[in-house]
Write an enzyme that holds these catalytic residues in place. Structure first.
Site, PDB file in Angstrom:
ATOM      1  N   LEU A  57      -8.046  -3.000   1.051  1.00 32.96           N
ATOM      2  CA  LEU A  57      -7.045  -2.618   0.059  1.00 32.96           C
ATOM      3  C   LEU A  57      -6.340  -1.365   0.568  1.00 32.96           C
ATOM      4  O   LEU A  57      -6.956  -0.513   1.211  1.00 32.96           O
ATOM      5  CB  LEU A  57      -7.697  -2.310  -1.300  1.00 32.96           C
ATOM      6  CG  LEU A  57      -8.461  -3.433  -1.985  1.00 32.96           C
ATOM      7  CD1 LEU A  57      -9.130  -2.907  -3.255  1.00 32.96           C
ATOM      8  CD2 LEU A  57      -7.548  -4.609  -2.325  1.00 32.96           C
ATOM      9  N   ASP A  58      -5.041  -1.243   0.271  1.00 30.70           N
ATOM     10  CA  ASP A  58      -4.319  -0.020   0.609  1.00 30.70           C
ATOM     11  C   ASP A  58      -4.992   1.174  -0.051  1.00 30.70           C
ATOM     12  O   ASP A  58      -5.648   1.046  -1.093  1.00 30.70           O
ATOM     13  CB  ASP A  58      -2.867  -0.098   0.135  1.00 30.70           C
ATOM     14  CG  ASP A  58      -2.051  -1.111   0.916  1.00 30.70           C
ATOM     15  OD1 ASP A  58      -2.483  -1.517   2.015  1.00 30.70           O
ATOM     16  OD2 ASP A  58      -0.969  -1.499   0.417  1.00 30.70           O
ATOM     17  N   ARG A  59      -4.815   2.348   0.537  1.00 30.26           N
ATOM     18  CA  ARG A  59      -5.440   3.563  -0.002  1.00 30.26           C
ATOM     19  C   ARG A  59      -5.138   3.752  -1.488  1.00 30.26           C
ATOM     20  O   ARG A  59      -6.013   4.114  -2.278  1.00 30.26           O
ATOM     21  CB  ARG A  59      -4.965   4.788   0.782  1.00 30.26           C
ATOM     22  CG  ARG A  59      -5.543   6.100   0.279  1.00 30.26           C
ATOM     23  CD  ARG A  59      -4.897   7.274   0.997  1.00 30.26           C
ATOM     24  NE  ARG A  59      -5.349   7.361   2.368  1.00 30.26           N
ATOM     25  CZ  ARG A  59      -6.453   8.011   2.747  1.00 30.26           C
ATOM     26  NH1 ARG A  59      -7.201   8.611   1.846  1.00 30.26           N
ATOM     27  NH2 ARG A  59      -6.792   8.071   4.017  1.00 30.26           N
TER      28      ARG A  59
ATOM     29  N   THR B 122      -4.397   1.524  -3.732  1.00 27.47           N
ATOM     30  CA  THR B 122      -4.817   0.407  -4.587  1.00 27.47           C
ATOM     31  C   THR B 122      -6.280   0.570  -4.982  1.00 27.47           C
ATOM     32  O   THR B 122      -7.144   0.806  -4.148  1.00 27.47           O
ATOM     33  CB  THR B 122      -4.629  -0.936  -3.861  1.00 27.47           C
ATOM     34  OG1 THR B 122      -3.271  -1.057  -3.452  1.00 27.47           O
ATOM     35  CG2 THR B 122      -4.971  -2.099  -4.774  1.00 27.47           C
TER      36      THR B 122
END
Length: 245
Positions: free
Chosen positions: A94-96, A98
């Site tokens: 997951l993106d930072r 998110t």
């Protein structure tokens, strides 16, 4: 009034090393009033008052001999979680910014089997987000995505070079000119949800990289539920997702 580099002022004010102060700014955890400090080397008044907002604790949703499911806080890197759990390996990331369900495998046979599930699009992935604008009905987005990975990754819709990507967006709630939506994806391209929503004119709140004009402490995107094999994992919504301010 005297000025100095932001990370140096923060370090002196909070009793930190310069390295630690710069790291906190780079991670997006440092604020002046309600504005995030984005550039560690920016010149800033030495009397500026900083606030550090540390991420929530990492919550283990479930684990057995094969898999561990984490409710990832926003502002924590997926790889940092992997590094903190001995013997575990990310099955996806997951993106930072998110938050939500993050899955790691705990042994090689299971990891290889699980990766095949992701590649064959047999993993259910459900997200919730707050987006710019008003959404009244379902939106299907079937647009190929090409990712430019030089420096900070950036994805674009590209019919020639792009890879197939499908996103289904369903409205859930309205707050003024913002919409809370439920999102399902069958593919997992880099920044897929972010670039698809921006493409249809509804960037995620706080996602300045893809056109949001609303300032937010983070991109308001949350991985709410994932299903793989016989497993189903659900991550409760953090406050900023459960109710838009």
């Amino acid at each position: 009034m005297a000025t100095d580099k932001a990370y140096k002022v923060l370090a002196e004010q909070k009793g930190l090393s310069n390295k630690k102060a710069k790291e906190l700014i780079d991670r997006g955890l440092v604020y002046v009033e309600d504005k995030k400090v984005k550039i560690a080397r920016a010149e800033i008044h030495t009397e500026t008052l900083f606030r550090i907002e540390y991420p929530d604790d990492i919550e283990i949703l479930y684990q057995d001999e094969d898999i561990i499911a984490i409710n990832k806080p926003a502002q924590v890197d997926s790889y940092d979680i992997q590094d903190a759990i001995e013997g575990a390996e990310l099955l996806h990331r997951l993106d930072r910014d998110t938050s939500g369900v993050l899955l790691l495998g705990k042994n090689r046979p299971f990891i290889e089997k699980a990766i095949k599930e992701f590649k064959n699009r047999r993993v259910e992935k459900h997200y919730v987000a707050w987006v710019e604008g008003v959404i009244y009905e379902n939106i299907e987005i079937d647009e190929p995505i090409f990712t430019i990975k030089k420096g900070k990754a950036f994805s674009v819709i590209d019919p020639v070079r792009g890879k197939k990507a499908y996103t289904l967006v369903k409205p859930e709630e309205l707050q003024g000119k913002k919409s809370k939506v439920h999102i399902e994806i069958t593919t997992g391209r880099t920044h897929q949800i972010r670039v698809h929503l921006a493409h249809v004119g509804h960037p995620i709140v706080g996602d300045e990289q893809y056109g949001s004009r609303t300032q937010s402490k983070r991109i308001l995107l949350h991985s709410a539920k994932m299903k793989i094999f016989e497993y189903e994992f659900n991550a409760r919504e953090p406050k900023d997702i459960a109710r838009y301010k």
